[in-house]
Every structure is written in C-alpha cells, then in structure tokens.
Design a protein around this motif. Structure first.
Motif, PDB file in Angstrom:
ATOM      1  N   GLU A  33       1.996   5.420  35.104  1.00 20.86           N
ATOM      2  CA  GLU A  33       1.429   6.694  34.616  1.00 20.86           C
ATOM      3  C   GLU A  33       1.896   7.860  35.490  1.00 20.86           C
ATOM      4  O   GLU A  33       2.232   8.937  34.982  1.00 20.86           O
ATOM      5  CB  GLU A  33      -0.105   6.618  34.595  1.00 20.86           C
ATOM      6  N   TYR A  34       1.933   7.644  36.794  1.00 21.20           N
ATOM      7  CA  TYR A  34       2.407   8.698  37.705  1.00 21.20           C
ATOM      8  C   TYR A  34       3.861   9.056  37.419  1.00 21.20           C
ATOM      9  O   TYR A  34       4.244  10.233  37.430  1.00 21.20           O
ATOM     10  CB  TYR A  34       2.253   8.253  39.167  1.00 21.20           C
ATOM     11  N   HIS A  35       4.688   8.030  37.181  1.00 22.26           N
ATOM     12  CA  HIS A  35       6.105   8.298  36.892  1.00 22.26           C
ATOM     13  C   HIS A  35       6.274   9.061  35.584  1.00 22.26           C
ATOM     14  O   HIS A  35       7.090   9.978  35.485  1.00 22.26           O
ATOM     15  CB  HIS A  35       6.901   6.988  36.824  1.00 22.26           C
ATOM     16  N   ILE A  36       5.512   8.659  34.570  1.00 22.75           N
ATOM     17  CA  ILE A  36       5.602   9.334  33.266  1.00 22.75           C
ATOM     18  C   ILE A  36       5.260  10.815  33.421  1.00 22.75           C
ATOM     19  O   ILE A  36       5.984  11.694  32.946  1.00 22.75           O
ATOM     20  CB  ILE A  36       4.664   8.657  32.238  1.00 22.75           C
ATOM     21  N   LEU A  37       4.148  11.086  34.120  1.00 24.33           N
ATOM     22  CA  LEU A  37       3.720  12.476  34.289  1.00 24.33           C
ATOM     23  C   LEU A  37       4.706  13.260  35.151  1.00 24.33           C
ATOM     24  O   LEU A  37       5.040  14.418  34.833  1.00 24.33           O
ATOM     25  CB  LEU A  37       2.312  12.521  34.906  1.00 24.33           C
ATOM     26  N   ALA A  38       5.190  12.632  36.230  1.00 22.51           N
ATOM     27  CA  ALA A  38       6.156  13.325  37.103  1.00 22.51           C
ATOM     28  C   ALA A  38       7.394  13.743  36.313  1.00 22.51           C
ATOM     29  O   ALA A  38       7.897  14.858  36.461  1.00 22.51           O
ATOM     30  CB  ALA A  38       6.544  12.421  38.277  1.00 22.51           C
ATOM     31  N   ARG A  39       7.866  12.857  35.440  1.00 21.54           N
ATOM     32  CA  ARG A  39       9.060  13.183  34.654  1.00 21.54           C
ATOM     33  C   ARG A  39       8.775  14.286  33.634  1.00 21.54           C
ATOM     34  O   ARG A  39       9.626  15.137  33.378  1.00 21.54           O
ATOM     35  CB  ARG A  39       9.591  11.919  33.965  1.00 21.54           C
ATOM     36  N   GLN A  40       7.575  14.269  33.056  1.00 24.51           N
ATOM     37  CA  GLN A  40       7.212  15.332  32.109  1.00 24.51           C
ATOM     38  C   GLN A  40       7.181  16.688  32.815  1.00 24.51           C
ATOM     39  O   GLN A  40       7.675  17.690  32.290  1.00 24.51           O
ATOM     40  CB  GLN A  40       5.835  15.037  31.491  1.00 24.51           C
ATOM     41  N   LEU A  41       6.616  16.705  34.021  1.00 24.76           N
ATOM     42  CA  LEU A  41       6.549  17.958  34.785  1.00 24.76           C
ATOM     43  C   LEU A  41       7.949  18.419  35.188  1.00 24.76           C
ATOM     44  O   LEU A  41       8.279  19.601  35.086  1.00 24.76           O
ATOM     45  CB  LEU A  41       5.676  17.767  36.040  1.00 24.76           C
ATOM     46  N   GLN A  42       8.778  17.472  35.620  1.00 19.41           N
ATOM     47  CA  GLN A  42      10.151  17.818  36.007  1.00 19.41           C
ATOM     48  C   GLN A  42      10.942  18.360  34.821  1.00 19.41           C
ATOM     49  O   GLN A  42      11.743  19.284  34.965  1.00 19.41           O
ATOM     50  CB  GLN A  42      10.859  16.591  36.597  1.00 19.41           C
ATOM     51  N   LYS A  43      10.694  17.779  33.653  1.00 14.81           N
ATOM     52  CA  LYS A  43      11.390  18.237  32.440  1.00 14.81           C
ATOM     53  C   LYS A  43      11.019  19.687  32.135  1.00 14.81           C
ATOM     54  O   LYS A  43      11.872  20.495  31.780  1.00 14.81           O
ATOM     55  CB  LYS A  43      11.004  17.323  31.268  1.00 14.81           C
ATOM     56  N   GLU A  44       9.746  20.009  32.282  1.00 15.36           N
ATOM     57  CA  GLU A  44       9.285  21.387  32.049  1.00 15.36           C
ATOM     58  C   GLU A  44       9.911  22.339  33.065  1.00 15.36           C
ATOM     59  O   GLU A  44      10.381  23.425  32.728  1.00 15.36           O
ATOM     60  CB  GLU A  44       7.752  21.437  32.149  1.00 15.36           C
ATOM     61  N   VAL A  45       9.935  21.916  34.316  1.00 14.15           N
ATOM     62  CA  VAL A  45      10.505  22.740  35.388  1.00 14.15           C
ATOM     63  C   VAL A  45      11.995  22.978  35.141  1.00 14.15           C
ATOM     64  O   VAL A  45      12.523  24.056  35.381  1.00 14.15           O
ATOM     65  CB  VAL A  45      10.293  22.041  36.758  1.00 14.15           C
ATOM     66  N   GLN A  46      12.659  21.933  34.643  1.00 14.53           N
ATOM     67  CA  GLN A  46      14.113  21.978  34.479  1.00 14.53           C
ATOM     68  C   GLN A  46      14.539  22.747  33.233  1.00 14.53           C
ATOM     69  O   GLN A  46      15.676  23.205  33.156  1.00 14.53           O
ATOM     70  CB  GLN A  46      14.639  20.540  34.387  1.00 14.53           C
ATOM     71  N   SER A  47      13.639  22.901  32.268  1.00 20.90           N
ATOM     72  CA  SER A  47      14.007  23.518  30.994  1.00 20.90           C
ATOM     73  C   SER A  47      14.334  24.999  31.167  1.00 20.90           C
ATOM     74  O   SER A  47      13.467  25.798  31.531  1.00 20.90           O
ATOM     75  CB  SER A  47      12.854  23.360  29.993  1.00 20.90           C
TER      76      SER A  47
END
Length: 305
Positions: A33-47
């Motif tokens: 769950e932590y990895h899933i959320l971390a990647r979602q946050l990184q995706k938003e940051v990277q967009s």
C-alpha cells in the motif's frame, strides 16, 4: 466534490489503509500500500501538465512519498539503524488531508524522490541505437559508491508452510564492460509464466552498493513471494538491470537475465546476460556480449518440515 478533492480523498484512504495494515502487523500488505501511494504521489509531482497543485505543494507530496519509501524500507530491514517509525509516518496524515492549505515547515528533513521517467520495453527499442552511440562516446566513471536514491521495493520473506520451500536469492554482482558509466543502477526482479505474465509482485532492489572494475556489486537478498512448489511449470525468474540516462532524463533497461525452474537449487549460480528489450517469453534471445561477464547469484532454500 472537485476532481482534486477526490484525488486527495483517495490518497488519504490509501494512507489510512497502509497505516492500518502496519499497525496490525500485516507488513507485506502495508509495504504494498505504501508503494502504491508513493508512486501515485510521484506521478502527480512528475506530471508537467498538472495545475492542481503549486510547486511547493508538489514538493511536499514528494517528501511524503520519500517518507512512505523510508517506512517500507524500515519494515523490510528490522536491523536498520535509521528506523522510520509508524508514529512518525502517522504525523503526515493531516498534511495529506490538508495539502491545499498546508503552509508549515515539513516535519522531517527529507528530500523528494528524484523524478525519473521509466520507459516501457517497447519505448526503449526506439532509443536503442541512440543510446548505444551515447554509451560508446561516454567516458568511464570514477566514483566508488553510487549516489543515494529512493529505497527499493523489496518485500519480506513469506510465512513458512509445512512441507513447502521458500527461495532467497542473493544478487551478488553483475559483470559489465562499462560498469563505471552506469548511474543509479538497480535490478527489477519478476517471475513470469510461459506467456510472459506476472506470477508474483515485481520487486526493485535499492541502488547497487559499489562498483569495482567491470563489476557492479549489489549484495542484496530478494525474497521470492511464492513457495517454490507453487510456482507454475515453465515459469522463469527475470532480472532486469536498469540505470539512469541523464541526457535523456529517463531510467532504461540495459540488459536482462533469467533463471528457469530447474535451476532452483541451493548454492551459487552464474547466469548469462541478454540484450534488451526484455523478452519475457524467451523466444528471441541475443547474448549481450561474448565476454565472460555474467550475473552472479546465490540461492538459499528454506524448508519448513
């Protein structure tokens, strides 16, 4: 409710789910769950097209992603001296909920995970020739240790079952003629069936610990997330060697190796390296080099009798 508020609500639900798993001792589920959320946050940051959040808010989201990765790393390594505790992570819950109005100093001295684009194998094919030319022109690197990157996504060993075996694979080192030129090198480990479909969760190692001549050293244990007896017939364990290309701004697969089910036995094993793109169906394999350079592993089988 606006789209951005729905997104924040979804992130908060994921955060709560992860910390609940964590507090209940369900570590594998918490890490996932932590990895899933971390990647979602990184995706938003990277967009680059996202205008929902200010640059400062994106920086805060990136720092939360780093803390999620740090907590995951703490759960995977119980002997870690730099333990990131669940209580510390829980302090970030209010920040996620109120990200649009949060204007205080971030509670921990961490940096956002570096933004890295990871290309799919198909995308990489179009860049192969260009990359090879770039590699040929590059000079050998001289650093002995690699720069820090986000922790990997390695998972803890599964609970034992009577009569069943679990496999630990120690990735010792990989031999490459241009080992010194590889930036932030790491391995992605997956298990695919005969059709190239994932059998297990995919895991990434942390960045390699050091380089030495034509070798990049990992010295890291990977716990295979299924009992050996339950692995499907014809499956294979894949190791994709990845590194960062600063001129292109993405993380690329350089080569890959695989191990078939009949090769699972205790002790050391040396396996050949193949040219990308990764061929999960093992139909069109091309050796990376004629030189005596391989991936060096050590296998340990744990059997609960």
């Amino acid at each position: 409710m606006s789209d951005v508020n729905k997104t924040i609500q979804k992130w908060h639900a994921s955060f709560s789910k992860g910390t609940d798993f964590d507090s209940w001792g369900q570590l594998v589920e918490a890490i996932d769950e932590y990895h899933i959320l971390a990647r979602q946050l990184q995706k938003e940051v990277q967009s680059p097209n996202s205008s929902d959040f200010t640059e400062e808010q994106k920086k805060t989201l990136g720092k939360i992603a780093t803390c999620l990765e740090m907590r995951s790393a703490s759960l995977q390594c119980t002997q870690s001296k730099e333990d990131f505790k669940l209580e510390e992570l829980k302090k970030l819950e209010a920040i996620i909920q109120n990200i649009l109005t949060f204007n205080k100093e971030f509670p921990y001295d961490v940096q956002p995970v570096p933004l890295r684009k990871i290309l799919a194998p198909g995308e990489e094919e179009n860049l192969e020739l260009e990359e090879e030319e770039e590699d040929a022109a590059a000079g050998a690197g001289s650093t002995e240790a690699f720069p820090p990157r986000a922790p990997g996504t390695l998972l803890p060993r599964l609970p034992s079952e009577p009569g069943m075996s679990l496999l630990t694979l120690k990735i010792e080192k990989i031999g490459l003629k241009d080992a010194g030129q590889c930036i932030d090198p790491y391995m992605t480990i997956s298990i695919k069936d005969v059709n190239g479909v994932d059998v297990n969760p995919v895991q990434d190692t942390p960045v390699a610990s050091r380089k030495e001549d034509t070798y990049i050293h990992f010295s890291v244990d990977v716990e295979i997330q299924r009992h050996v007896e339950k692995l499907p017939k014809g499956a294979a364990i894949f190791f994709e060697f990845k590194h960062y290309k600063p001129k292109k701004g993405f993380t690329s697969t350089k080569c890959f190796a695989f191990m078939e089910m009949d090769e699972i036995k205790p002790g050391p094993i040396v396996i050949e390296l193949y040219k990308k793109p990764t061929d999960f169906k093992r139909k069109k394999l091309q050796l990376l080099t004629k030189k005596q350079l391989y991936l060096h592993l050590h296998q340990t089988l744990h059997k609960d009798s």
